[in-house]
Design a protein around this motif. Structure first.
Motif, PDB file in Angstrom:
ATOM      1  N   LEU A 122       0.814  -1.319   0.135  1.00 25.32           N
ATOM      2  CA  LEU A 122       0.378   0.342   0.420  1.00 25.32           C
ATOM      3  C   LEU A 122       0.622   1.013  -0.275  1.00 25.32           C
ATOM      4  CD1 LEU A 122      -3.101   0.802  -0.007  1.00 25.32           C
ATOM      5  CD2 LEU A 122      -2.510   1.409   2.758  1.00 25.32           C
ATOM      6  N   HIS A 123       0.965   1.949  -1.257  1.00 27.89           N
ATOM      7  CA  HIS A 123       1.472   3.318  -1.395  1.00 27.89           C
ATOM      8  C   HIS A 123       0.969   4.720  -0.508  1.00 27.89           C
ATOM      9  CE1 HIS A 123       4.298   1.337  -3.990  1.00 27.89           C
ATOM     10  NE2 HIS A 123       3.759   0.874  -4.091  1.00 27.89           N
ATOM     11  N   VAL A 124       1.511   4.593   0.591  1.00 28.10           N
ATOM     12  CA  VAL A 124       1.051   6.371   0.981  1.00 28.10           C
ATOM     13  C   VAL A 124       1.899   7.683   1.389  1.00 28.10           C
ATOM     14  CG1 VAL A 124       0.331   7.458   3.570  1.00 28.10           C
ATOM     15  CG2 VAL A 124       0.180   4.591   2.950  1.00 28.10           C
ATOM     16  N   PHE A 125       0.955   8.616   0.756  1.00 30.68           N
ATOM     17  CA  PHE A 125       2.011   9.866   0.218  1.00 30.68           C
ATOM     18  C   PHE A 125       1.076  10.702   2.094  1.00 30.68           C
ATOM     19  CE2 PHE A 125       3.000  12.993  -2.794  1.00 30.68           C
ATOM     20  CZ  PHE A 125       4.373  12.771  -2.298  1.00 30.68           C
ATOM     21  N   GLY A 176      -2.157  11.595 -13.090  1.00 32.12           N
ATOM     22  CA  GLY A 176      -2.871  10.908 -12.924  1.00 32.12           C
ATOM     23  C   GLY A 176      -1.864   9.401 -13.014  1.00 32.12           C
ATOM     24  N   SER A 177      -0.644   9.248 -12.610  1.00 31.23           N
ATOM     25  CA  SER A 177      -0.495   7.990 -12.545  1.00 31.23           C
ATOM     26  C   SER A 177       0.322   7.863 -11.333  1.00 31.23           C
ATOM     27  CB  SER A 177       0.222   7.787 -13.953  1.00 31.23           C
ATOM     28  OG  SER A 177       1.103   8.459 -14.098  1.00 31.23           O
ATOM     29  N   SER A 178       0.233   8.219  -9.932  1.00 29.11           N
ATOM     30  CA  SER A 178       1.194   8.464  -9.070  1.00 29.11           C
ATOM     31  C   SER A 178       1.456   7.437  -9.140  1.00 29.11           C
ATOM     32  CB  SER A 178       0.291   9.425  -8.176  1.00 29.11           C
ATOM     33  OG  SER A 178       0.086   8.509  -7.416  1.00 29.11           O
ATOM     34  N   HIS A 198      -9.364   2.149   1.391  1.00 28.72           N
ATOM     35  CA  HIS A 198     -10.129   1.605   2.252  1.00 28.72           C
ATOM     36  C   HIS A 198     -10.437   1.408   3.679  1.00 28.72           C
ATOM     37  CE1 HIS A 198     -12.770   2.884  -1.958  1.00 28.72           C
ATOM     38  NE2 HIS A 198     -13.447   3.632  -0.774  1.00 28.72           N
ATOM     39  N   GLU A 199      -9.425  -0.388   3.538  1.00 31.36           N
ATOM     40  CA  GLU A 199      -9.193  -0.669   4.989  1.00 31.36           C
ATOM     41  C   GLU A 199      -7.923   0.047   5.571  1.00 31.36           C
ATOM     42  OE1 GLU A 199      -8.317  -5.113   4.692  1.00 31.36           O
ATOM     43  OE2 GLU A 199      -9.090  -4.887   3.354  1.00 31.36           O
ATOM     44  N   LEU A 200      -7.277   0.855   5.429  1.00 38.35           N
ATOM     45  CA  LEU A 200      -6.252   1.995   6.071  1.00 38.35           C
ATOM     46  C   LEU A 200      -7.343   3.084   6.447  1.00 38.35           C
ATOM     47  CD1 LEU A 200      -4.051   2.783   7.473  1.00 38.35           C
ATOM     48  CD2 LEU A 200      -3.384   3.165   4.289  1.00 38.35           C
ATOM     49  N   ILE A 201      -8.757   3.592   5.476  1.00 40.09           N
ATOM     50  CA  ILE A 201      -9.207   4.635   6.014  1.00 40.09           C
ATOM     51  C   ILE A 201      -9.732   4.320   6.919  1.00 40.09           C
ATOM     52  CG2 ILE A 201     -10.627   6.579   5.431  1.00 40.09           C
ATOM     53  CD1 ILE A 201      -9.511   6.823   2.562  1.00 40.09           C
ATOM     54  N   ASN A 202     -10.542   3.397   7.248  1.00 44.33           N
ATOM     55  CA  ASN A 202     -11.002   2.658   8.293  1.00 44.33           C
ATOM     56  C   ASN A 202     -10.538   2.446   9.266  1.00 44.33           C
ATOM     57  OD1 ASN A 202     -13.978   1.798   8.321  1.00 44.33           O
ATOM     58  ND2 ASN A 202     -13.997  -0.019   8.679  1.00 44.33           N
ATOM     59  N   PHE A 203      -9.301   1.502   8.905  1.00 47.19           N
ATOM     60  CA  PHE A 203      -8.320   1.684  10.223  1.00 47.19           C
ATOM     61  C   PHE A 203      -7.892   2.652  10.711  1.00 47.19           C
ATOM     62  CE2 PHE A 203      -4.207   0.816  12.121  1.00 47.19           C
ATOM     63  CZ  PHE A 203      -3.775  -0.380  12.854  1.00 47.19           C
ATOM     64  N   LEU A 204      -7.942   3.757  10.174  1.00 48.48           N
ATOM     65  CA  LEU A 204      -7.209   4.817  11.131  1.00 48.48           C
ATOM     66  C   LEU A 204      -8.701   6.088  11.840  1.00 48.48           C
ATOM     67  CD1 LEU A 204      -5.152   6.410   8.385  1.00 48.48           C
ATOM     68  CD2 LEU A 204      -4.811   5.535  10.963  1.00 48.48           C
ATOM     69  N   LEU A 205      -9.837   5.394  11.667  1.00 50.45           N
ATOM     70  CA  LEU A 205     -11.207   5.957  11.737  1.00 50.45           C
ATOM     71  C   LEU A 205     -11.639   5.286  12.881  1.00 50.45           C
ATOM     72  CD1 LEU A 205     -13.129   6.775   8.873  1.00 50.45           C
ATOM     73  CD2 LEU A 205     -12.241   8.664  10.318  1.00 50.45           C
ATOM     74  N   ILE A 233      -8.483   8.986  -1.470  1.00 55.89           N
ATOM     75  CA  ILE A 233      -8.113   7.874  -2.289  1.00 55.89           C
ATOM     76  C   ILE A 233      -7.795   7.782  -4.095  1.00 55.89           C
ATOM     77  CG2 ILE A 233      -8.254   5.767  -3.750  1.00 55.89           C
ATOM     78  CD1 ILE A 233      -9.979   5.185  -1.127  1.00 55.89           C
ATOM     79  N   PRO A 234      -6.453   8.351  -4.040  1.00 57.18           N
ATOM     80  CA  PRO A 234      -6.210   8.966  -5.860  1.00 57.18           C
ATOM     81  C   PRO A 234      -7.009   8.429  -7.048  1.00 57.18           C
ATOM     82  CG  PRO A 234      -4.480   9.222  -4.818  1.00 57.18           C
ATOM     83  CD  PRO A 234      -5.604   8.640  -4.159  1.00 57.18           C
ATOM     84  N   SER A 235      -6.656   8.557  -7.280  1.00 55.84           N
ATOM     85  CA  SER A 235      -7.843   8.207  -9.086  1.00 55.84           C
ATOM     86  C   SER A 235      -6.714   7.208  -9.101  1.00 55.84           C
ATOM     87  CB  SER A 235      -8.164   9.280 -10.393  1.00 55.84           C
ATOM     88  OG  SER A 235      -9.039  10.215 -10.000  1.00 55.84           O
ATOM     89  N   GLY A 236      -6.999   6.284  -9.879  1.00 51.72           N
ATOM     90  CA  GLY A 236      -6.035   5.016 -10.717  1.00 51.72           C
ATOM     91  C   GLY A 236      -5.925   4.742  -9.498  1.00 51.72           C
ATOM     92  N   ALA A 237      -5.504   4.538  -8.327  1.00 57.93           N
ATOM     93  CA  ALA A 237      -5.189   3.963  -7.474  1.00 57.93           C
ATOM     94  C   ALA A 237      -4.701   2.582  -7.425  1.00 57.93           C
ATOM     95  CB  ALA A 237      -5.781   3.889  -4.984  1.00 57.93           C
ATOM     96  N   PRO A 238      -3.903   1.808  -7.412  1.00 62.10           N
ATOM     97  CA  PRO A 238      -3.770   0.863  -7.080  1.00 62.10           C
ATOM     98  C   PRO A 238      -4.565  -0.252  -6.596  1.00 62.10           C
ATOM     99  CG  PRO A 238      -1.154   1.269  -7.093  1.00 62.10           C
ATOM    100  CD  PRO A 238      -2.271   1.786  -6.803  1.00 62.10           C
TER     101      PRO A 238
END
Length: 367
Positions: free
Chosen positions: A52-55, A95-97, A293-300, A282-287
């Motif tokens: 999972l790539h996080v920026f 568009g392809s980060s 979604h699981e990380l965001i839900n975890f952080l919440l 979540i950026p467009s085209g996130a691989p």
């Protein structure tokens, strides 16, 4: 999930969440490497796990929280840092980060949504969103929170050394007081400093009215001989060392400094100040959108969000998490200003071309 309760306050080396132009590539790579090594996995194991790539900003998440996410989700988090909103925007605009989760500020969200650089969220996967404080939902940039959920919030505040500044401080006045000549540190940031000047003058913080900007520029020019340094990263260290007696900065950073030096007091302007909100998107085209979604839900998750808030010292928009914080933090008005102060505070708007005269004011101040 049964997550541990938040621990007592942990001392650590704390960097600056909202500083601009301050992090080297080497430090970013070191941080990412430390997270990878911290999992205790060899290269072969890493290759079998979900990546999972996080920026994000440097030091803006508890490494122990990330390590727990890796362990519970069979994931390897590759954590990269950006040093400015401009860097984040430039990475995403292609568009392809390759990033799966990023953490933009409120003033960047308009651009990301208008250019379709972020994906709509799947709320079926975000059950912990129910813990969020409604005050931090439905902002102008994303009225239905279709694309974003809040991460942390904070203010622009003033800090003083009370062993050198004896008067009661309730606003930005010490920043412009000649008796603190050469002991004042100001942000090297056009939008924030012009906003501070406009607020101090009692004018609308987001104004682009030429007369208002002229008056703000006049005030900021009069401040120049008083300022020891314009910096968006070193103000904390200068306060701790006693080189600066007055500084303006982001409340969480200043509060971190107060942990290290008890003579530092952090004050949110009683008449209202600038308030900001950072979001998770979540950026467009996130691989790896599903794992994102699981990380965001975890952080919440309330217990996780409480631990994270205790680490970064910024305000949590998670009502259930705030209830779990130690009393010293959840009752700290430097981090959580009184409701009447928040009610009078203002978000910095995305002004499009209207930012040009604001930047011109700052160029003239700094020339």
């Amino acid at each position: 999930m049964n997550s541990p309760q938040p621990s007592t306050h942990r001392k650590r080396e704390q960097l600056h969440r909202r500083e601009f132009g301050r992090r080297s590539f080497a430090l970013s790579m070191a941080a990412a490497g430390a997270l990878t090594l911290g999992t205790g996995c060899n290269r072969e194991t890493n290759e079998r796990r979900h990546r999972l790539h996080v920026f994000n900003w440097s030091d803006y998440i508890d490494p122990d929280v990330l390590a727990e996410f890796e362990a519970t989700h069979d994931a390897l988090v590759v954590y990269d840092n950006y040093a400015s909103e401009t860097e984040l925007e430039s990475r995403l605009v292609t568009g392809s980060s390759g990033y799966d989760v990023v953490f933009p500020s409120d003033r960047t969200m308009d651009l990301l949504i208008s250019r379709k650089l972020v994906e709509p969220l799947d709320y079926a996967r975000l059950t912990n969103a129910s813990h969020l404080d409604p005050r931090f939902l439905g902002h102008e940039f994303d009225l239905q929170n279709e694309f974003s959920l809040p991460y942390f919030w904070g203010t622009v505040a003033v800090a003083i050394r009370d062993d050198f500044v004896s008067e009661k401080v309730v606003d930005f006045a010490p920043l412009f007081d000649p008796k603190y000549r050469s002991r004042i540190v100001a942000l090297d940031d056009a939008e924030n400093m012009v906003a501070v000047a406009l607020l101090h003058l009692g004018l609308p913080m987001n104004s682009t009215d030429p007369e208002h900007l002229r008056l703000a520029g006049k005030l900021l020019k009069s401040q120049v001989p008083l300022v020891q340094a314009y910096t968006s990263d070193a103000y904390k260290e200068k306060l701790i060392a006693g080189d600066a007696w007055v500084a303006v900065g982001w409340n969480g950073d200043l509060r971190q400094a107060a942990d290290e030096e008890p003579h530092i007091q952090v004050i949110n302007r009683a008449q209202g100040t600038m308030v900001w909100l950072d979001s998770m998107v979540i950026p467009s085209g996130a691989p790896h959108a599903e794992l994102a979604h699981e990380l965001i839900n975890f952080l919440l998750d309330p217990a996780i969000a409480a631990r994270n808030a205790e680490f970064v010292h910024f305000g949590s928009p998670n009502t259930a998490a705030r209830a779990l914080l130690p009393d010293e933090l959840k009752n700290d008005t430097a981090i959580y200003p009184p409701d009447d102060v928040i009610a009078k505070s203002v978000y910095l708007k995305s002004r499009g071309a209207g930012i040009v005269p604001v930047e011109q004011v700052w160029r003239e101040v700094r020339s």
